[in-house]
Design a protein around this motif. Structure first.
Motif, PDB file in Angstrom:
ATOM      1  N   CYS A  97       4.417  -3.960  -4.007  1.00 30.40           N
ATOM      2  CA  CYS A  97       3.771  -3.244  -2.903  1.00 30.40           C
ATOM      3  C   CYS A  97       4.675  -2.079  -2.504  1.00 30.40           C
ATOM      4  O   CYS A  97       5.896  -2.259  -2.349  1.00 30.40           O
ATOM      5  N   PRO A  98       4.152  -0.873  -2.330  1.00 33.00           N
ATOM      6  CA  PRO A  98       4.999   0.270  -1.963  1.00 33.00           C
ATOM      7  C   PRO A  98       5.588   0.151  -0.562  1.00 33.00           C
ATOM      8  O   PRO A  98       6.503   0.909  -0.206  1.00 33.00           O
ATOM      9  N   HIS A  99       5.087  -0.793   0.230  1.00 35.27           N
ATOM     10  CA  HIS A  99       5.552  -0.930   1.608  1.00 35.27           C
ATOM     11  C   HIS A  99       6.570  -2.057   1.770  1.00 35.27           C
ATOM     12  O   HIS A  99       7.589  -1.878   2.444  1.00 35.27           O
ATOM     13  N   CYS A 100       6.317  -3.206   1.122  1.00 34.63           N
ATOM     14  CA  CYS A 100       7.202  -4.351   1.329  1.00 34.63           C
ATOM     15  C   CYS A 100       7.856  -4.850   0.046  1.00 34.63           C
ATOM     16  O   CYS A 100       8.745  -5.696   0.087  1.00 34.63           O
ATOM     17  N   GLY A 101       7.401  -4.356  -1.092  1.00 31.09           N
ATOM     18  CA  GLY A 101       7.999  -4.752  -2.364  1.00 31.09           C
ATOM     19  C   GLY A 101       7.458  -6.048  -2.938  1.00 31.09           C
ATOM     20  O   GLY A 101       7.884  -6.478  -4.014  1.00 31.09           O
ATOM     21  N   HIS A 102       6.505  -6.696  -2.259  1.00 32.28           N
ATOM     22  CA  HIS A 102       5.942  -7.955  -2.770  1.00 32.28           C
ATOM     23  C   HIS A 102       5.251  -7.711  -4.114  1.00 32.28           C
ATOM     24  O   HIS A 102       4.403  -6.827  -4.233  1.00 32.28           O
ATOM     25  N   MET A 103       5.614  -8.503  -5.133  1.00 31.37           N
ATOM     26  CA  MET A 103       5.036  -8.347  -6.459  1.00 31.37           C
ATOM     27  C   MET A 103       3.662  -9.024  -6.511  1.00 31.37           C
ATOM     28  O   MET A 103       3.509 -10.177  -6.094  1.00 31.37           O
ATOM     29  N   GLN A 104       2.673  -8.308  -7.029  1.00 30.72           N
ATOM     30  CA  GLN A 104       1.307  -8.818  -7.043  1.00 30.72           C
ATOM     31  C   GLN A 104       0.499  -8.154  -8.150  1.00 30.72           C
ATOM     32  O   GLN A 104       0.892  -7.109  -8.695  1.00 30.72           O
ATOM     33  N   VAL A 105      -0.627  -8.778  -8.484  1.00 32.51           N
ATOM     34  CA  VAL A 105      -1.559  -8.222  -9.468  1.00 32.51           C
ATOM     35  C   VAL A 105      -2.633  -7.451  -8.722  1.00 32.51           C
ATOM     36  O   VAL A 105      -3.239  -7.971  -7.773  1.00 32.51           O
ATOM     37  N   LEU A 106      -2.879  -6.219  -9.119  1.00 36.46           N
ATOM     38  CA  LEU A 106      -3.989  -5.455  -8.546  1.00 36.46           C
ATOM     39  C   LEU A 106      -5.279  -6.009  -9.137  1.00 36.46           C
ATOM     40  O   LEU A 106      -5.459  -6.013 -10.353  1.00 36.46           O
ATOM     41  N   THR A 107      -6.189  -6.480  -8.299  1.00 36.14           N
ATOM     42  CA  THR A 107      -7.417  -7.097  -8.795  1.00 36.14           C
ATOM     43  C   THR A 107      -8.646  -6.332  -8.311  1.00 36.14           C
ATOM     44  O   THR A 107      -8.629  -5.699  -7.240  1.00 36.14           O
ATOM     45  N   TRP A 108      -9.701  -6.419  -9.087  1.00 34.79           N
ATOM     46  CA  TRP A 108     -10.945  -5.769  -8.697  1.00 34.79           C
ATOM     47  C   TRP A 108     -11.495  -6.388  -7.409  1.00 34.79           C
ATOM     48  O   TRP A 108     -12.014  -5.681  -6.545  1.00 34.79           O
ATOM     49  N   SER A 109     -11.358  -7.682  -7.240  1.00 33.79           N
ATOM     50  CA  SER A 109     -11.868  -8.325  -6.030  1.00 33.79           C
ATOM     51  C   SER A 109     -11.176  -7.778  -4.780  1.00 33.79           C
ATOM     52  O   SER A 109     -11.804  -7.656  -3.722  1.00 33.79           O
ATOM     53  N   ASN A 110      -9.900  -7.429  -4.900  1.00 35.01           N
ATOM     54  CA  ASN A 110      -9.174  -6.857  -3.772  1.00 35.01           C
ATOM     55  C   ASN A 110      -9.730  -5.467  -3.444  1.00 35.01           C
ATOM     56  O   ASN A 110      -9.996  -5.149  -2.279  1.00 35.01           O
ATOM     57  N   MET A 111      -9.929  -4.636  -4.473  1.00 38.57           N
ATOM     58  CA  MET A 111     -10.486  -3.306  -4.230  1.00 38.57           C
ATOM     59  C   MET A 111     -11.884  -3.404  -3.642  1.00 38.57           C
ATOM     60  O   MET A 111     -12.238  -2.685  -2.695  1.00 38.57           O
ATOM     61  N   LEU A 112     -12.699  -4.319  -4.179  1.00 37.47           N
ATOM     62  CA  LEU A 112     -14.079  -4.450  -3.711  1.00 37.47           C
ATOM     63  C   LEU A 112     -14.140  -4.891  -2.258  1.00 37.47           C
ATOM     64  O   LEU A 112     -14.989  -4.420  -1.488  1.00 37.47           O
ATOM     65  N   GLU A 113     -13.239  -5.787  -1.859  1.00 39.47           N
ATOM     66  CA  GLU A 113     -13.260  -6.301  -0.490  1.00 39.47           C
ATOM     67  C   GLU A 113     -13.081  -5.188   0.537  1.00 39.47           C
ATOM     68  O   GLU A 113     -13.666  -5.236   1.624  1.00 39.47           O
ATOM     69  N   TYR A 114     -12.307  -4.187   0.186  1.00 34.51           N
ATOM     70  CA  TYR A 114     -12.005  -3.120   1.148  1.00 34.51           C
ATOM     71  C   TYR A 114     -12.697  -1.806   0.786  1.00 34.51           C
ATOM     72  O   TYR A 114     -12.353  -0.753   1.322  1.00 34.51           O
ATOM     73  N   LEU A 115     -13.703  -1.858  -0.094  1.00 33.65           N
ATOM     74  CA  LEU A 115     -14.378  -0.642  -0.547  1.00 33.65           C
ATOM     75  C   LEU A 115     -15.380  -0.155   0.492  1.00 33.65           C
ATOM     76  O   LEU A 115     -16.257  -0.904   0.936  1.00 33.65           O
ATOM     77  N   ASP A 116     -15.254   1.104   0.885  1.00 30.97           N
ATOM     78  CA  ASP A 116     -16.221   1.759   1.765  1.00 30.97           C
ATOM     79  C   ASP A 116     -17.229   2.465   0.861  1.00 30.97           C
ATOM     80  O   ASP A 116     -16.908   3.474   0.227  1.00 30.97           O
ATOM     81  N   GLU A 117     -18.454   1.928   0.789  1.00 29.50           N
ATOM     82  CA  GLU A 117     -19.434   2.475  -0.143  1.00 29.50           C
ATOM     83  C   GLU A 117     -19.830   3.905   0.195  1.00 29.50           C
ATOM     84  O   GLU A 117     -20.332   4.630  -0.676  1.00 29.50           O
ATOM     85  N   ASP A 118     -19.630   4.312   1.423  1.00 31.43           N
ATOM     86  CA  ASP A 118     -19.940   5.690   1.810  1.00 31.43           C
ATOM     87  C   ASP A 118     -18.797   6.650   1.496  1.00 31.43           C
ATOM     88  O   ASP A 118     -18.963   7.864   1.601  1.00 31.43           O
ATOM     89  N   ALA A 119     -17.643   6.099   1.133  1.00 30.50           N
ATOM     90  CA  ALA A 119     -16.485   6.944   0.829  1.00 30.50           C
ATOM     91  C   ALA A 119     -15.715   6.353  -0.353  1.00 30.50           C
ATOM     92  O   ALA A 119     -14.578   5.891  -0.206  1.00 30.50           O
ATOM     93  N   PRO A 120     -16.315   6.337  -1.543  1.00 26.24           N
ATOM     94  CA  PRO A 120     -15.629   5.766  -2.710  1.00 26.24           C
ATOM     95  C   PRO A 120     -14.349   6.512  -3.068  1.00 26.24           C
ATOM     96  O   PRO A 120     -13.478   5.957  -3.743  1.00 26.24           O
ATOM     97  N   GLU A 121     -14.217   7.743  -2.585  1.00 30.18           N
ATOM     98  CA  GLU A 121     -12.991   8.494  -2.849  1.00 30.18           C
ATOM     99  C   GLU A 121     -11.779   7.868  -2.157  1.00 30.18           C
ATOM    100  O   GLU A 121     -10.630   8.191  -2.491  1.00 30.18           O
ATOM    101  N   ASN A 122     -12.035   6.972  -1.223  1.00 31.32           N
ATOM    102  CA  ASN A 122     -10.936   6.308  -0.514  1.00 31.32           C
ATOM    103  C   ASN A 122     -10.637   4.914  -1.076  1.00 31.32           C
ATOM    104  O   ASN A 122     -10.007   4.095  -0.400  1.00 31.32           O
ATOM    105  N   ALA A 123     -11.084   4.624  -2.263  1.00 34.43           N
ATOM    106  CA  ALA A 123     -10.855   3.310  -2.856  1.00 34.43           C
ATOM    107  C   ALA A 123      -9.361   2.984  -2.871  1.00 34.43           C
ATOM    108  O   ALA A 123      -8.535   3.826  -3.233  1.00 34.43           O
ATOM    109  N   HIS A 124      -9.025   1.746  -2.499  1.00 32.68           N
ATOM    110  CA  HIS A 124      -7.619   1.366  -2.386  1.00 32.68           C
ATOM    111  C   HIS A 124      -7.491  -0.155  -2.482  1.00 32.68           C
ATOM    112  O   HIS A 124      -8.492  -0.883  -2.567  1.00 32.68           O
ATOM    113  N   PHE A 125      -6.260  -0.622  -2.457  1.00 30.71           N
ATOM    114  CA  PHE A 125      -5.956  -2.049  -2.405  1.00 30.71           C
ATOM    115  C   PHE A 125      -5.222  -2.336  -1.101  1.00 30.71           C
ATOM    116  O   PHE A 125      -4.718  -1.408  -0.440  1.00 30.71           O
TER     117      PHE A 125
END
Length: 676
Positions: A241-269
């Motif tokens: 993680c760029p903020h705390c350094g916690h090691m993790q796998v980037l998953t599609w479910s994580n991106m989908l959970e926080y996806l704003d369908e009106d602003a896909p340009e802001n896709a993030h984890f």
């Protein structure tokens, strides 16, 4: 006197030298260093032209290390999305091996045509453009050392054999120390059995063999690359993680959970550490990839089989916004969602394989269905699927709308064989017929697809009388890996050798994927949900039984290998399902899947505007179904119903002859419909 001295070899010394050569392990092979020194991408083949740059593909370092002789594993599996660069790994492994540690190398593609295309378009240019290899391989030699499927070094110290998994002959009588199996998920059983087992066995004679398996996944259960990944070490890419350094796998479910369908340009984890929860944005990716670590979920398998999984979010070849937009474009349509999960998320699409409960569908149709025989609001394109049997022709009219929705409008059964003039005349009349829509307009069928797998000459005789822009022949493809719709390859007459004229109007459709998607959509109960299937009132039970007549079942081959096939319930006809698939093939040919919002707007403006009010003539009033012995009754606001008739067990191709009494009531209604 002159003495002649004859030097003879020391037999013991020769034997010792041979023993040393056999027992000496392969020399050090550094694929990473070789790639940096030899692989150069052109602007035509890469978004990042120039020498191979490890900083762009840091996730490949460990995979290439696993392929080296220093790693004890025998098999390396890479399951990933289409936007990762898996081919780069395969190219480095193939060319680096033949350059640094010469020997025979086997490359296997799903089919022989695939193999030839790869050889011509990929391998030959790479051999020409790689300085360290250019002088080692002859071009267009006359001694057989250079052909499309076989490339041999000039010094005879190694060769590349390219094969198709569909050709058991090309996978026999060869021994290969290294091999690369491409697009493994698309491999299908060949005449000799399981091609993956056949290919693997080609390396059994070598203690230090290496086998690379690559593919995007397809459908589970049954996906080969997923099965191979699960049999291995199951290594996943962990990043900090760029903020705390916690090691993790980037998953599609994580991106989908926080996806704003009106602003896909802001896709993030979002960091999975609850004490952090920091937002991970795309500009963080480069720094995170520099610290990427592969961690195994099944570490005990590392010694003999290392398997890796990665998806598009890690790749510089795409953006997170493009991933999000790809999902929004696919959402709600199972067939499109499958492509997204395979090509973007790098995951197999899991299907239940069972049809929904037919009684539940019938009850939903009676409770909430639209008027039978009427094109409901939202159905802006209509297509007709036609299936030919020994004693009848069955057809289904389906409407298509925005948001990948479909609506069953009417079902027909026409007596007689497709070769009979009376049957053809009724089909002609069906194509000329129009149907009322919810706005009072009458619309014709836009596109027709008729099954040409059986009775092909007779079907073609009818098809050719109608324009190609409106009527095509179709047949179901045998493979789950086939394109959704693809023109049949040119077919020639066995006697004359001439190209058959219907080849230009004959299409294969992927019935397996269409069935899977249909069954998923039939389970949806919200009329506003993408992919929803609208059902009319009044259809007989037999229609719903036919629509849900097939299952995706496991079959165990003699070799013990498991395959999955769609199988019809015994004794149950399935024309309702077949004609639905044919209607969808017609919709794809029409272009329903690619219509833009502007195109839908245009169709809506043309077809869903009520015409000026006027008094209907008596002949324009639709018929309602009647009971046996009653005369026709007209009722305003209701349209004719022509339900699929009840029939006995199928014989023949897929439906078969009926008992002679099964069509009376439905066909009487149809006759009134066509003649009225």
């Amino acid at each position: 006197m002159t003495h002649m001295i004859v030097e003879t070899a020391n037999a013991e010394h020769v034997a010792l030298q041979a023993f040393i050569e056999v027992m000496t392990p392969p020399p050090p092979v550094d694929y990473l260093a070789w790639a940096g020194d030899n692989i150069v991408f052109s602007a035509r083949e890469s978004s990042f032209p120039g020498p191979y740059n490890r900083e762009l593909f840091p996730y490949f370092d460990e995979i290439l290390t696993a392929l080296s002789p220093e790693d004890p594993c025998r098999t390396v599996t890479l399951q990933g999305s289409a936007q990762i660069g898996k081919t780069v790994v395969a190219n480095i492994f193939t060319l680096g091996s033949i350059a640094m540690d010469p020997g025979d190398f086997l490359v296997v593609h799903p089919t022989e045509p695939n193999a030839k295309r790869w050889s011509k378009m990929k391998l030959s240019p790479m051999l020409k453009n790689t300085a360290s290899l250019r002088h080692l391989f002859p071009m267009s030699s006359r001694d057989g050392s250079d052909s499309v499927l076989y490339k041999e070094r000039r010094d005879g110290r190694g060769a590349i054999q390219i094969s198709g998994a569909n050709s058991p002959a090309s996978l026999s009588q060869v021994s290969m120390r290294r091999q690369f199996q491409d697009d493994l998920s698309k491999w299908e059983m060949n005449a000799a059995g399981d091609p993956e087992g056949q290919a693997d066995s080609r390396s059994n004679g070598f203690e230090f063999a290496k086998i690379l398996k690559l593919s995007t996944p397809l459908i589970m259960p049954g996906c080969r690359i997923t099965r191979s990944y699960e049999a291995g070490s199951q290594e996943k890419p962990h990043v900090p993680c760029p903020h705390c350094g916690h090691m993790q796998v980037l998953t599609w479910s994580n991106m989908l959970e926080y996806l704003d369908e009106d602003a896909p340009e802001n896709a993030h984890f979002v960091c999975e550490d609850p004490d952090c929860g920091g937002i991970i944005e795309e500009h963080h990716r480069k720094a995170m990839l520099a610290r990427l670590e592969w961690r195994a979920d099944n570490p005990k398998a590392r010694r003999h089989h290392r398997s890796f999984w990665i998806w598009a979010a890690y790749s510089v070849l795409t953006t997170w916004e493009r991933i999000a937009r790809a999902w929004l474009a696919a959402k709600g349509e199972p067939a499109a969602e499958q492509v997204f999960f395979n090509d973007q998320a790098g995951e197999a699409y899991v299907t239940e394989g069972d049809a929904p409960d037919w009684e539940g569908l019938r009850d939903r149709a009676e409770a909430t269905g639209h008027a039978p025989g009427v094109i409901p609001a939202g159905a802006l394109v209509t297509t007709l699927g036609i299936d030919c049997q020994d004693d009848r022709v069955e057809a289904q009219l389906v409407g298509w709308g925005r948001n990948r929705q479909r609506f069953v409008i009417q079902y027909f059964v026409i007596p007689g064989h497709i070769r009979e003039d009376a049957t053809r005349a009724r089909l002609d009349a069906l194509l000329k017929q129009t149907w009322p829509n919810a706005f009072g307009q009458r619309l014709p069928v836009d596109m027709v697809a008729i099954d040409g797998n059986a009775y092909t000459p007779e079907v073609w005789e009818w098809v050719r009388r109608h324009p190609a822009s409106r009527v095509i022949m179709v047949r179901g493809a045998r493979s789950e890996t086939s394109p959704l719709l693809q023109r049949v390859k040119k077919e020639t007459d066995e006697k004359t050798g001439k190209l058959k004229r219907y080849s230009r109007r004959f299409y294969n459709f992927n019935g397996a994927v269409l069935k899977m998607a249909l069954y998923a959509n039939l389970r949806k109960e919200d009329p506003l949900e993408a992919g929803y299937v609208g059902l009319p009132r009044g259809l007989e039970d037999e229609y719903f039984r036919q629509l849900t007549a097939e299952r995706r079942v496991e079959k165990v081959q003699k070799s013990g290998f498991k395959v999955y096939v769609w199988e019809k319930d015994k004794g149950q006809a399935n024309e309702g399902l077949d004609t639905m698939n044919q209607a969808e093939a017609a919709a794809m040919r029409f272009g329903v899947r690619s219509l833009t919002d502007a195109m839908w707007d245009k169709l809506e403006a043309e077809r869903e505007v009520a015409p000026p009010e006027r008094q209907l003539d008596l002949e324009e009033l639709p018929l309602v179904p009647v009971q046996e012995g009653e005369g026709p009754v007209r009722s305003e606001g209701e349209a004719p119903v022509t339900a699929a008739s009840r029939r006995g067990p199928s014989n023949g191709k897929s439906g078969g002859p009926s008992n002679g009494k099964s069509h009376g009531k439905s066909l009487g209604s149809l006759a009134r419909n066509l003649n009225g």
